[in-house]
Design a protein around this motif. Structure first.
Motif, mmCIF file in Angstrom:
data_model
loop_
_atom_site.group_PDB
_atom_site.id
_atom_site.type_symbol
_atom_site.label_atom_id
_atom_site.label_comp_id
_atom_site.label_asym_id
_atom_site.label_seq_id
_atom_site.Cartn_x
_atom_site.Cartn_y
_atom_site.Cartn_z
ATOM 1 N N GLN A 42 -3.612 19.775 -44.571
ATOM 2 C CA GLN A 42 -3.336 20.080 -43.187
ATOM 3 C C GLN A 42 -4.212 19.678 -42.157
ATOM 4 O O GLN A 42 -3.982 19.213 -41.198
ATOM 5 C CB GLN A 42 -3.422 21.778 -43.329
ATOM 6 C CG GLN A 42 -2.395 22.254 -44.123
ATOM 7 C CD GLN A 42 -2.492 23.781 -44.474
ATOM 8 O OE1 GLN A 42 -3.237 24.258 -45.442
ATOM 9 N NE2 GLN A 42 -1.773 24.692 -43.954
ATOM 10 N N SER A 61 4.140 31.084 -45.944
ATOM 11 C CA SER A 61 4.574 32.396 -45.634
ATOM 12 C C SER A 61 5.997 32.739 -46.303
ATOM 13 O O SER A 61 6.099 33.820 -46.971
ATOM 14 C CB SER A 61 4.953 32.342 -44.146
ATOM 15 O OG SER A 61 3.941 32.196 -43.373
ATOM 16 N N TRP A 82 0.638 33.552 -45.130
ATOM 17 C CA TRP A 82 0.535 33.172 -43.762
ATOM 18 C C TRP A 82 -0.566 32.671 -43.340
ATOM 19 O O TRP A 82 -0.794 31.769 -42.636
ATOM 20 C CB TRP A 82 0.828 34.648 -43.141
ATOM 21 C CG TRP A 82 0.837 34.728 -41.585
ATOM 22 C CD1 TRP A 82 2.016 34.532 -41.026
ATOM 23 C CD2 TRP A 82 -0.266 34.896 -40.704
ATOM 24 N NE1 TRP A 82 1.790 34.541 -39.368
ATOM 25 C CE2 TRP A 82 0.429 35.048 -39.334
ATOM 26 C CE3 TRP A 82 -1.498 35.369 -40.624
ATOM 27 C CZ2 TRP A 82 -0.353 35.181 -38.167
ATOM 28 C CZ3 TRP A 82 -2.158 35.461 -39.654
ATOM 29 C CH2 TRP A 82 -1.731 35.189 -38.434
ATOM 30 N N ILE A 83 -1.878 33.193 -43.789
ATOM 31 C CA ILE A 83 -3.270 32.636 -43.231
ATOM 32 C C ILE A 83 -3.107 31.239 -43.651
ATOM 33 O O ILE A 83 -3.754 30.278 -43.066
ATOM 34 C CB ILE A 83 -4.321 33.341 -43.962
ATOM 35 C CG1 ILE A 83 -4.203 34.817 -43.419
ATOM 36 C CG2 ILE A 83 -5.584 32.577 -43.698
ATOM 37 C CD1 ILE A 83 -5.395 35.856 -44.105
ATOM 38 N N ASP A 131 -0.961 28.961 -44.236
ATOM 39 C CA ASP A 131 -0.051 28.196 -43.094
ATOM 40 C C ASP A 131 -0.706 27.584 -42.006
ATOM 41 O O ASP A 131 -0.669 26.900 -41.222
ATOM 42 C CB ASP A 131 1.235 28.679 -42.853
ATOM 43 C CG ASP A 131 2.499 28.847 -44.245
ATOM 44 O OD1 ASP A 131 2.234 27.858 -44.748
ATOM 45 O OD2 ASP A 131 3.342 29.608 -44.033
ATOM 46 N N ARG A 132 -1.487 28.826 -41.458
ATOM 47 C CA ARG A 132 -2.158 28.533 -40.100
ATOM 48 C C ARG A 132 -3.482 28.194 -40.184
ATOM 49 O O ARG A 132 -4.120 27.673 -39.329
ATOM 50 C CB ARG A 132 -2.053 30.321 -39.434
ATOM 51 C CG ARG A 132 -0.813 30.422 -38.842
ATOM 52 C CD ARG A 132 -0.422 31.696 -38.633
ATOM 53 N NE ARG A 132 1.037 32.040 -38.133
ATOM 54 C CZ ARG A 132 1.968 31.676 -38.921
ATOM 55 N NH1 ARG A 132 2.047 31.509 -40.196
ATOM 56 N NH2 ARG A 132 3.239 32.036 -38.527
ATOM 57 N N TRP A 133 -4.341 28.160 -41.216
ATOM 58 C CA TRP A 133 -5.436 27.867 -41.445
ATOM 59 C C TRP A 133 -5.590 26.844 -42.645
ATOM 60 O O TRP A 133 -5.645 25.637 -42.130
ATOM 61 C CB TRP A 133 -6.528 28.922 -41.999
ATOM 62 C CG TRP A 133 -7.909 28.598 -42.232
ATOM 63 C CD1 TRP A 133 -8.524 27.766 -41.486
ATOM 64 C CD2 TRP A 133 -8.554 28.943 -43.505
ATOM 65 N NE1 TRP A 133 -9.897 27.601 -42.175
ATOM 66 C CE2 TRP A 133 -9.828 28.604 -43.388
ATOM 67 C CE3 TRP A 133 -8.294 29.663 -44.655
ATOM 68 C CZ2 TRP A 133 -10.881 28.159 -44.323
ATOM 69 C CZ3 TRP A 133 -9.214 29.810 -45.526
ATOM 70 C CH2 TRP A 133 -10.469 29.115 -45.402
ATOM 71 N N SER A 134 -5.527 27.176 -43.831
ATOM 72 C CA SER A 134 -5.822 26.068 -44.736
ATOM 73 C C SER A 134 -5.469 26.756 -46.154
ATOM 74 O O SER A 134 -5.831 27.644 -46.535
ATOM 75 C CB SER A 134 -7.135 25.548 -44.916
ATOM 76 O OG SER A 134 -7.442 24.906 -46.175
ATOM 77 N N HIS A 162 4.692 24.234 -42.145
ATOM 78 C CA HIS A 162 3.673 25.680 -41.647
ATOM 79 C C HIS A 162 4.461 26.651 -41.870
ATOM 80 O O HIS A 162 3.988 27.843 -41.486
ATOM 81 C CB HIS A 162 3.809 25.524 -39.967
ATOM 82 C CG HIS A 162 5.266 25.357 -39.199
ATOM 83 N ND1 HIS A 162 5.852 24.335 -39.261
ATOM 84 C CD2 HIS A 162 5.593 26.570 -38.656
ATOM 85 C CE1 HIS A 162 6.839 24.727 -38.364
ATOM 86 N NE2 HIS A 162 6.664 26.025 -38.212
ATOM 87 N N THR A 163 5.712 26.898 -42.666
ATOM 88 C CA THR A 163 6.227 28.032 -43.170
ATOM 89 C C THR A 163 6.196 28.283 -44.511
ATOM 90 O O THR A 163 6.660 29.409 -45.024
ATOM 91 C CB THR A 163 7.723 28.023 -42.536
ATOM 92 O OG1 THR A 163 8.451 26.953 -42.868
ATOM 93 C CG2 THR A 163 7.750 27.814 -41.059
#
Length: 415
Positions: free
Chosen positions: A411, A149, A289-290, A292-295, A145-146
């Protein structure tokens, strides 16, 4: 479950590896494969073919050897020692280029040119043999997840510092005479790479047997062949990468197109290049960043659509004003293809098979990296710029469609 040691050292590793990438970018701003090194080679030869080979040697050198080192990488409980040794092969050639620049008056242009290409090949292949171990290390020390980023921030740092050092290189070339000018530029690049290496050496990587693939070399290659046979999702991802190369092949012709067809001034080209660089500096950390948090797959789809929009703007451009959004969308597409693509590659396969996946994802795509710009140049010569831009548009749309409809989102599968 993420190793507690990895979590404990996450901020430290994020910082030192970002600085490593920043100073690496600072070095490549001085010794750019697109500007400075071609100018240096142009002092020794008028051959457009030889000059045009420079970025190709670098790009193909990065991709082609990665699968060849995958078995050795898969046997490492720690990747860092291997990375620190191999990366010298991609860093030391710049110091040797400084020596060539200084001694050209004595050794002559012919010998200087031969040595320059020898060291450029060593540098490119050095980057390639380092890449699998380095990417494996990044995949290990940064939780999933990082990764986007990290890659985004590192790339933004590299782009920002490269922009600064590129200006410095231009001032050196403008104010100094040969051989002092190029000698100083390559020495600055070498010093930056030394600083980069020192920060890379501060990486904290725990030893882990989970990463070691305890098989013979013959068994490794058999397992690698099974990946291509059984992992359909990965195969579709590779197809999207090949198509993406044909989508982005138009980028190299934008500035030539602007100058030849629209008589754009050198100052305007400078502004367009600045727009292209600024777009990447902003969107690298944002898209990472997006992702990691979305796809990451979703960001790649958007990136390939941006490539298509950029190429279509080139087709229908009616004035120089159209070129600025062209370069913005090209910058977004380039970030998606490289930064987000690197993060997505690390999502394939279990820890002990990641070197094989990394090697396959780069080595098998290398032929497209070679063929795509050659095809674009051939189309421009035979049919003109618009035809090449149309082919790029089709390639980008097909890449986006392949990602959207055939590549499963890793993910979402892990949620």
């Amino acid at each position: 479950m993420t190793d507690p040691i990895i979590v404990k050292n996450l901020k430290h590793n994020f910082l030192v590896n970002t600085i490593d990438g920043g100073f690496f970018g600072f070095a490549l701003g001085f010794a750019s494969f697109v500007t400075t090194i071609p100018l240096f080679v142009a002092t020794m030869t008028d051959s457009a073919v030889l000059i045009g080979l420079i970025p190709a040697i670098h790009n193909v050198g990065w991709q082609l050897p990665q699968l060849l080192t995958a078995y050795s990488v898969s046997q490492q409980a720690r990747y860092k020692p291997m990375v620190l040794k191999l990366t010298l092969l991609e860093r030391l050639p710049f110091l040797l280029l400084a020596a060539i620049a200084w001694f050209i008056p004595a050794i002559g242009a012919s010998v200087g040119l031969t040595l320059t290409y020898l060291f450029l090949i060593v540098q490119g292949l050095g980057a390639g043999v380092t890449a699998t171990a380095w990417q494996s290390m990044i995949g290990k020390i940064f939780p999933a997840h990082t990764r986007g980023s990290f890659y985004g921030v590192q790339a933004a740092s590299a782009n920002l510092l490269a922009s600064i050092s590129a200006i410095a290189a231009g001032l050196i070339l403008a104010r100094m005479e040969s051989p002092e000018d190029f000698t100083l530029i390559f020495l600055c690049a070498s010093a930056s790479l030394l600083i980069s290496w020192l920060f890379l050496a501060q990486t904290r990587e725990p030893e882990s047997q989970e990463n070691v693939l305890n098989v013979s070399q013959a068994q490794f290659w058999a397992k690698t062949a099974l990946i291509l046979k059984n992992d359909r999702n990965f195969i579709w991802f590779l197809i999207s990468r090949v198509l993406g190369n044909f989508g982005t092949m138009a980028f190299a012709f934008y500035t030539v197109y602007a100058v030849k067809i629209y008589d754009v001034s050198e100052a305007a080209i400078g502004v367009m290049t600045a727009v292209y660089m600024a777009t990447q500096i902003i969107t690298n950390p944002l898209m990472g960043w997006i992702g990691d948090r979305w796809s990451h797959r979703g960001m790649l789809v958007l990136g390939m659509l941006s490539v298509a929009v950029s190429a279509l703007l080139a087709v229908f451009a009616r004035s120089t004003a159209w070129f600025f959004p062209m370069f913005v969308f090209a910058g977004i597409g380039n970030v998606a293809f490289w930064t987000v693509g690197l993060a997505m590659i690390l999502g394939f396969g279990p820890p002990d098979e990641k070197p094989a996946y990394i090697g396959l994802a780069n080595t098998l795509v290398a032929p497209a990296t070679i063929v795509a710009p050659l095809l674009a140049g051939w189309i421009v010569d035979i049919k003109g710029y618009s035809a090449a831009f149309w082919v790029s548009t089709i390639g980008a749309i097909l890449a986006a469609a392949t990602l959207a409809f055939f590549v499963k989102d890793q993910q979402l599968q892990k949620i």
